[in-house]
Design a protein around this motif. Structure first.
Motif, short mmCIF file in Angstrom:
data_model
loop_
_atom_site.label_atom_id
_atom_site.label_comp_id
_atom_site.label_asym_id
_atom_site.label_seq_id
_atom_site.Cartn_x
_atom_site.Cartn_y
_atom_site.Cartn_z
N LEU A 88 -2.86 -1.44 3.30
CA LEU A 88 -4.18 -2.08 3.74
C LEU A 88 -5.39 -1.66 2.81
CD1 LEU A 88 -5.80 -4.32 4.92
CD2 LEU A 88 -6.02 -2.91 6.77
N ARG A 128 -7.66 -12.46 3.25
CA ARG A 128 -7.78 -12.67 4.45
C ARG A 128 -7.08 -13.82 4.91
NH1 ARG A 128 -9.91 -14.94 9.16
NH2 ARG A 128 -10.96 -13.45 10.58
N ASP A 130 -4.51 -15.40 3.11
CA ASP A 130 -3.13 -15.42 2.87
C ASP A 130 -2.38 -14.24 2.54
OD1 ASP A 130 -3.35 -18.45 2.55
OD2 ASP A 130 -4.43 -18.18 0.44
N TRP A 132 -1.79 -11.71 4.77
CA TRP A 132 -1.22 -10.94 5.88
C TRP A 132 0.37 -10.76 5.74
CZ3 TRP A 132 -0.90 -7.67 9.60
CH2 TRP A 132 -0.04 -7.79 10.48
N SER A 133 0.98 -11.99 5.24
CA SER A 133 2.54 -11.89 5.21
C SER A 133 2.90 -10.97 4.01
CB SER A 133 3.19 -13.23 5.02
OG SER A 133 2.86 -14.25 6.02
N LEU A 135 1.26 -8.47 2.71
CA LEU A 135 0.93 -7.10 3.17
C LEU A 135 2.15 -6.50 3.95
CD1 LEU A 135 -0.65 -4.32 3.48
CD2 LEU A 135 -2.01 -5.65 5.19
N LEU A 136 2.69 -7.56 4.94
CA LEU A 136 3.58 -7.04 5.95
C LEU A 136 4.75 -6.68 5.25
CD1 LEU A 136 4.31 -6.29 8.89
CD2 LEU A 136 4.69 -8.85 9.19
N LEU A 173 1.86 -7.45 16.86
CA LEU A 173 1.09 -8.58 15.89
C LEU A 173 -0.08 -8.50 15.83
CD1 LEU A 173 1.70 -10.63 13.74
CD2 LEU A 173 2.05 -12.31 15.62
N HIS A 174 -0.51 -8.72 17.59
CA HIS A 174 -2.17 -8.71 17.50
C HIS A 174 -3.10 -7.48 16.94
CE1 HIS A 174 -5.81 -8.64 19.92
NE2 HIS A 174 -5.81 -9.96 19.92
N GLN A 177 -2.59 -7.38 13.09
CA GLN A 177 -3.13 -8.61 12.23
C GLN A 177 -4.63 -8.67 12.60
OE1 GLN A 177 -1.54 -12.34 13.17
NE2 GLN A 177 -2.04 -13.21 11.02
N PHE A 181 -6.20 -5.63 10.46
CA PHE A 181 -6.12 -6.33 9.02
C PHE A 181 -7.31 -7.33 9.05
CE2 PHE A 181 -5.00 -10.32 6.85
CZ PHE A 181 -4.82 -9.74 5.74
N TYR A 182 -7.94 -8.26 10.02
CA TYR A 182 -8.59 -9.09 10.02
C TYR A 182 -10.07 -8.38 10.24
CZ TYR A 182 -5.83 -13.26 10.42
OH TYR A 182 -5.00 -14.03 10.36
#
Length: 350
Positions: A88, A128, A130, A132-133, A135-136, A173-174, A177, A181-182
């Motif tokens: 990240l 932010r 697009d 997330w996926s 990065l994961l 996930l929460h 993400q 992340f957010y």
């Protein structure tokens, strides 16, 4: 050693003169974000070798404290959360790296720097929306390659260590993400928005119009009058009208004068105006130039002070008083000046 030989054969790392410097871990500097970015990139590329060294220290360290620390570091860096944070930060610092480099150069190109601010904001917003996926997937691929367990995102998140209070149950996930992340991306966007608000950006772009490069190509009378309007205590309404006329004469004068043909930066322009005594001919323009010179110096001084505080007020000196801290900061920030002072004079002073 075996892993290093295998990596050399597979081409993961290269050998040759000077290459060891490019593939060695470098300590991140306190005042240069570019150094953090390079450290992260090298840690990712040298990750298996770092693990190998820590395993060696864990088994054959000089003392029990060293072995225990190596064991702890192994547990940390071989966790999914560490790798997630590592990638990240790599993605975020990759976005702002060019902006950081541009702001650190002595010959700051303000116009391009402000363009990089807009680019950085847009890229961070894209991450932010697009990222997330992507990065994961990137983190999961790295973890699979190095045998690191990837948690199931729908499972309940379990924090490391024991918490004194009963934590709210949230999914992996929460946690990754939303809570990491957010929040991290939003903080970076907020930092850029706070530092480069519309007024500050416009002020810097106006200052850029004083750049004497390329025969004063950037000179713009309207922008320079707008710059003067940022300083109402220095320029009255009458002086603004006088500045309008003075700027027209100034622009024609310096563009036709060979003494001003090869200048580089507004600092050199101010020196040349004094040498040619044109600072007396165009006093309002020279005042505007002095204000433009003071602004980046004041900003840099504040940035240098806060950066130096990380060095001076360390963990071992965290109870330092304000007066002693100020004295230490002055000595540290202006160390080049203090190096020129003879020790005998200091002793005599006290």
């Amino acid at each position: 050693m075996t892993k290093t030989i295998e990596a050399l054969k597979s081409g993961e790392i290269s050998s040759g003169r000077g290459l060891n410097q490019e593939t060695a871990l470098k300590r991140a500097g306190d005042t240069r974000w570019g150094s953090h970015y390079k450290t992260i990139l090298r840690l990712i590329s040298l990750f298996p070798f770092v693990v190998n060294v820590l395993e060696y220290v864990k088994e054959d360290g000089n003392n029990s404290e060293q072995r225990a620390e190596a064991c702890h570091l192994l547990n940390v860096i071989q966790s999914f959360e560490f790798i997630f944070n590592l990638y990240l930060m790599k993605n975020i610092l990759r976005v702002t790296n060019e902006l950081s480099q541009a702001l650190q150069r002595n010959d700051q190109d303000i116009v391009n720097a402000m363009a990089l601010v807009k680019v950085s904001k847009q890229r961070l917003q894209n991450i932010r929306d697009d990222g997330w996926s992507l990065l994961l997937d990137e983190v999961s691929l790295f973890c699979d390659k190095h045998d690191i367990i990837v948690p199931i995102m729908d499972d309940i998140f379990v924090s490391q260590g024991r918490s004194r209070c009963k934590a709210q149950k949230i999914s992996n996930l929460h946690h990754f993400q939303v809570e990491i992340f957010y929040q991290v991306v939003d903080r970076q966007l907020q930092e850029l928005n706070n530092r480069f608000i519309e007024v500050n950006t416009e002020l810097l772009l106006c200052i850029a119009c004083l750049n004497p490069r390329h025969s004063f190509f950037a000179l713009d009378k309207e922008k320079l009058i707008q710059l003067a309007q940022f300083y109402p205590l220095e320029f009255s309404s009458t002086q603004l009208l006088a500045l309008d006329s003075q700027l027209e004469n100034f622009i024609l004068d310096v563009r036709s004068d060979d003494h001003f043909s090869d200048l580089n930066g507004i600092g050199a322009l101010s020196q040349k105006l004094v040498e040619t005594r044109k600072n007396i001919v165009y006093p309002l323009v020279f005042l505007l130039l002095k204000l433009a010179l003071v602004l980046p110096v004041a900003t840099a001084s504040v940035e240098r002070t806060f950066s130096a505080m990380n060095v001076i007020k360390s963990r071992l000196r965290n109870r330092m008083g304000d007066e002693f801290l100020n004295d230490c900061l002055v000595a540290y920030i202006e160390r080049e000046t203090f190096d020129c002072i003879d020790n005998e004079k200091i002793i005599q002073s006290f």
